[in-house]
Motif scaffolding. Structure first.
Motif, PDB file in Angstrom:
ATOM      1  N   VAL A  91     -17.874  25.009 -22.491  1.00 33.19           N
ATOM      2  CA  VAL A  91     -18.921  24.087 -22.939  1.00 33.19           C
ATOM      3  C   VAL A  91     -18.698  22.699 -22.350  1.00 33.19           C
ATOM      4  O   VAL A  91     -19.635  22.051 -21.860  1.00 33.19           O
ATOM      5  CB  VAL A  91     -18.961  24.022 -24.482  1.00 33.19           C
ATOM      6  N   ILE A  92     -17.456  22.219 -22.361  1.00 32.81           N
ATOM      7  CA  ILE A  92     -17.161  20.887 -21.814  1.00 32.81           C
ATOM      8  C   ILE A  92     -17.444  20.854 -20.317  1.00 32.81           C
ATOM      9  O   ILE A  92     -18.000  19.883 -19.788  1.00 32.81           O
ATOM     10  CB  ILE A  92     -15.702  20.488 -22.104  1.00 32.81           C
ATOM     11  N   ALA A  93     -17.089  21.934 -19.605  1.00 30.61           N
ATOM     12  CA  ALA A  93     -17.376  22.001 -18.166  1.00 30.61           C
ATOM     13  C   ALA A  93     -18.873  21.944 -17.907  1.00 30.61           C
ATOM     14  O   ALA A  93     -19.331  21.268 -16.975  1.00 30.61           O
ATOM     15  CB  ALA A  93     -16.770  23.271 -17.570  1.00 30.61           C
ATOM     16  N   CYS A  94     -19.651  22.631 -18.727  1.00 34.93           N
ATOM     17  CA  CYS A  94     -21.111  22.615 -18.564  1.00 34.93           C
ATOM     18  C   CYS A  94     -21.683  21.230 -18.864  1.00 34.93           C
ATOM     19  O   CYS A  94     -22.612  20.773 -18.178  1.00 34.93           O
ATOM     20  CB  CYS A  94     -21.750  23.654 -19.471  1.00 34.93           C
ATOM     21  N   LEU A  95     -21.142  20.539 -19.858  1.00 34.97           N
ATOM     22  CA  LEU A  95     -21.587  19.178 -20.164  1.00 34.97           C
ATOM     23  C   LEU A  95     -21.308  18.244 -18.984  1.00 34.97           C
ATOM     24  O   LEU A  95     -22.114  17.377 -18.651  1.00 34.97           O
ATOM     25  CB  LEU A  95     -20.889  18.654 -21.425  1.00 34.97           C
ATOM     26  N   GLY A  96     -20.146  18.432 -18.346  1.00 34.56           N
ATOM     27  CA  GLY A  96     -19.825  17.635 -17.176  1.00 34.56           C
ATOM     28  C   GLY A  96     -20.798  17.875 -16.042  1.00 34.56           C
ATOM     29  O   GLY A  96     -21.223  16.937 -15.351  1.00 34.56           O
ATOM     30  N   TYR A  97     -21.185  19.139 -15.835  1.00 29.85           N
ATOM     31  CA  TYR A  97     -22.147  19.435 -14.778  1.00 29.85           C
ATOM     32  C   TYR A  97     -23.513  18.828 -15.097  1.00 29.85           C
ATOM     33  O   TYR A  97     -24.167  18.249 -14.220  1.00 29.85           O
ATOM     34  CB  TYR A  97     -22.292  20.952 -14.593  1.00 29.85           C
TER      35      TYR A  97
ATOM     36  N   LYS B 218     -18.312  19.994 -10.030  1.00 35.68           N
ATOM     37  CA  LYS B 218     -18.568  20.370 -11.421  1.00 35.68           C
ATOM     38  C   LYS B 218     -18.932  21.852 -11.540  1.00 35.68           C
ATOM     39  O   LYS B 218     -18.576  22.504 -12.523  1.00 35.68           O
ATOM     40  CB  LYS B 218     -19.674  19.501 -12.005  1.00 35.68           C
ATOM     41  N   ILE B 219     -19.629  22.394 -10.536  1.00 31.28           N
ATOM     42  CA  ILE B 219     -19.869  23.838 -10.516  1.00 31.28           C
ATOM     43  C   ILE B 219     -18.543  24.574 -10.363  1.00 31.28           C
ATOM     44  O   ILE B 219     -18.291  25.589 -11.027  1.00 31.28           O
ATOM     45  CB  ILE B 219     -20.834  24.202  -9.371  1.00 31.28           C
ATOM     46  N   ALA B 220     -17.677  24.046  -9.486  1.00 28.23           N
ATOM     47  CA  ALA B 220     -16.344  24.645  -9.304  1.00 28.23           C
ATOM     48  C   ALA B 220     -15.561  24.615 -10.620  1.00 28.23           C
ATOM     49  O   ALA B 220     -14.844  25.571 -10.944  1.00 28.23           O
ATOM     50  CB  ALA B 220     -15.583  23.904  -8.211  1.00 28.23           C
ATOM     51  N   GLU B 221     -15.705  23.531 -11.380  1.00 21.04           N
ATOM     52  CA  GLU B 221     -14.997  23.434 -12.664  1.00 21.04           C
ATOM     53  C   GLU B 221     -15.435  24.543 -13.620  1.00 21.04           C
ATOM     54  O   GLU B 221     -14.606  25.136 -14.324  1.00 21.04           O
ATOM     55  CB  GLU B 221     -15.240  22.068 -13.299  1.00 21.04           C
ATOM     56  N   ILE B 222     -16.730  24.843 -13.652  1.00 23.05           N
ATOM     57  CA  ILE B 222     -17.216  25.923 -14.516  1.00 23.05           C
ATOM     58  C   ILE B 222     -16.598  27.257 -14.090  1.00 23.05           C
ATOM     59  O   ILE B 222     -16.141  28.047 -14.933  1.00 23.05           O
ATOM     60  CB  ILE B 222     -18.756  25.994 -14.466  1.00 23.05           C
TER      61      ILE B 222
ATOM     62  N   PHE C 230     -19.962   7.778 -15.665  1.00 22.86           N
ATOM     63  CA  PHE C 230     -18.981   7.592 -16.736  1.00 22.86           C
ATOM     64  C   PHE C 230     -18.813   8.877 -17.550  1.00 22.86           C
ATOM     65  O   PHE C 230     -17.690   9.304 -17.836  1.00 22.86           O
ATOM     66  CB  PHE C 230     -19.419   6.442 -17.647  1.00 22.86           C
ATOM     67  N   LEU C 231     -19.921   9.511 -17.915  1.00 24.02           N
ATOM     68  CA  LEU C 231     -19.859  10.727 -18.720  1.00 24.02           C
ATOM     69  C   LEU C 231     -19.244  11.889 -17.933  1.00 24.02           C
ATOM     70  O   LEU C 231     -18.465  12.677 -18.469  1.00 24.02           O
ATOM     71  CB  LEU C 231     -21.262  11.109 -19.201  1.00 24.02           C
ATOM     72  N   THR C 232     -19.599  11.977 -16.647  1.00 21.20           N
ATOM     73  CA  THR C 232     -19.032  13.035 -15.808  1.00 21.20           C
ATOM     74  C   THR C 232     -17.523  12.901 -15.726  1.00 21.20           C
ATOM     75  O   THR C 232     -16.784  13.889 -15.856  1.00 21.20           O
ATOM     76  CB  THR C 232     -19.647  12.990 -14.397  1.00 21.20           C
ATOM     77  N   GLN C 233     -17.055  11.665 -15.518  1.00 21.87           N
ATOM     78  CA  GLN C 233     -15.621  11.399 -15.486  1.00 21.87           C
ATOM     79  C   GLN C 233     -14.983  11.708 -16.830  1.00 21.87           C
ATOM     80  O   GLN C 233     -13.916  12.319 -16.908  1.00 21.87           O
ATOM     81  CB  GLN C 233     -15.395   9.935 -15.097  1.00 21.87           C
ATOM     82  N   PHE C 234     -15.633  11.294 -17.916  1.00 27.10           N
ATOM     83  CA  PHE C 234     -15.088  11.500 -19.260  1.00 27.10           C
ATOM     84  C   PHE C 234     -14.924  12.986 -19.566  1.00 27.10           C
ATOM     85  O   PHE C 234     -13.857  13.430 -20.011  1.00 27.10           O
ATOM     86  CB  PHE C 234     -16.007  10.841 -20.300  1.00 27.10           C
ATOM     87  N   PHE C 235     -15.971  13.775 -19.317  1.00 32.67           N
ATOM     88  CA  PHE C 235     -15.895  15.206 -19.616  1.00 32.67           C
ATOM     89  C   PHE C 235     -14.867  15.909 -18.731  1.00 32.67           C
ATOM     90  O   PHE C 235     -14.218  16.867 -19.171  1.00 32.67           O
ATOM     91  CB  PHE C 235     -17.270  15.857 -19.461  1.00 32.67           C
ATOM     92  N   GLY C 236     -14.719  15.442 -17.478  1.00 30.80           N
ATOM     93  CA  GLY C 236     -13.712  16.041 -16.599  1.00 30.80           C
ATOM     94  C   GLY C 236     -12.309  15.817 -17.111  1.00 30.80           C
ATOM     95  O   GLY C 236     -11.491  16.749 -17.182  1.00 30.80           O
ATOM     96  N   ALA C 237     -11.987  14.563 -17.478  1.00 26.58           N
ATOM     97  CA  ALA C 237     -10.660  14.254 -18.015  1.00 26.58           C
ATOM     98  C   ALA C 237     -10.443  14.943 -19.356  1.00 26.58           C
ATOM     99  O   ALA C 237      -9.335  15.415 -19.660  1.00 26.58           O
ATOM    100  CB  ALA C 237     -10.502  12.738 -18.165  1.00 26.58           C
ATOM    101  N   LEU C 238     -11.494  15.016 -20.166  1.00 26.27           N
ATOM    102  CA  LEU C 238     -11.402  15.703 -21.460  1.00 26.27           C
ATOM    103  C   LEU C 238     -11.036  17.166 -21.264  1.00 26.27           C
ATOM    104  O   LEU C 238     -10.123  17.696 -21.917  1.00 26.27           O
ATOM    105  CB  LEU C 238     -12.740  15.580 -22.198  1.00 26.27           C
TER     106      LEU C 238
END
Length: 247
Positions: A184-190, A89-93, A17-25
């Motif tokens: 920071v948000i990308a790192c939280l998602g990872y 998530k690494i790719a997102e960073i 849930f948190l991974t999805q939330f931070f990604g959409a955020l």
């Protein structure tokens, strides 16, 4: 309500849930910030009209969904999903590093490239997150789990748009702060993805078809053979189309 609270307290559900939330955020913080800096004229190479650039940005974010979705679904079935999520998530960073460079250098093309890559990242993440739900939830939890996922996505979109605008407004043209925010948000998602439980591989025998258009057409044909599913797809697509057009 109790069932929802129970799910949010479980190791099975909360990390996903948190991974999805931070990604959409992050999608919406970055996209909103980009639209605002284009509108305010804070970046170079704005030869085109502001409205044209804003529409181009919207197109670049949505285009990967149209091209890559079907192939992304094949990958979600062929490989272990928690590992796929962590790689994404690494790719997102890395993508946000490109976006941060674009903000700090005032380079429009880097910013648009990062936006397209974020859309691609979300395209490949989408089938995984919904495929994981039936694996981590019991049958009587699926309704609540889906509701929480959709609510979390909608909240992340709204908060992301507000946060992106707030950071841009408060920074008064200093784009360092929005660069820090998206990283920071990308790192939280990872970090949240690190806690997702390992999943079973459902169809390791699948052969990935890298012809994106052929795969998409085959998927649409299959969906059309299932009238109820096809109508649901049309309804869901209309919802997001209407929302995106309104915004």
């Amino acid at each position: 309500m109790k069932n929802s609270e129970h799910l949010l307290a479980t190791r099975r559900f909360l990390p996903m849930f948190l991974t999805q939330f931070f990604g959409a955020l992050n999608d919406n913080v970055y996209k909103q910030a980009l639209l605002l800096v284009i509108t305010y004229g804070w970046i170079q190479q704005q030869a085109a009209e502001i409205s044209t650039l804003n529409n181009l940005a919207a197109l670049l974010f949505i285009l990967p969904y149209f091209i890559f979705s079907a192939t992304a679904g094949q990958l979600a079935d062929k490989y272990e999903r928690s590992q796929l999520v962590r790689l994404l998530k690494i790719a997102e960073i890395l993508i946000m590093l490109i976006g941060a460079a674009g903000f700090l250098l005032g380079n429009l093309w880097l910013l648009l490239l990062a936006l397209f890559l974020m859309g691609t990242h979300s395209t490949f993440f989408g089938p995984i997150k919904y495929a994981i739900l039936p694996e981590i939830l019991k049958p009587d939890e699926l309704m609540s789990g889906n509701a929480l996922f959709q609510s979390g996505t909608s909240m992340a979109i709204l908060i992301g748009m507000i946060l992106g605008g707030a950071v841009i407004s408060a920074s008064q043209g200093n784009l360092l702060w929005i660069s820090i925010a998206v990283l920071v948000i990308a790192c939280l998602g990872y970090l949240s993805s690190r806690c997702i439980l390992k999943q079973e591989v459902t169809s390791p025998q699948i052969q990935i078809d890298w012809n994106f258009f052929r795969t998409s057409l085959q998927t649409l044909k299959y969906a059309k053979s299932l009238p109820v599913i096809f109508l649901i797809l049309l309804g869901n697509s209309w919802y997001w189309f209407y929302g995106a057009t309104y915004l």
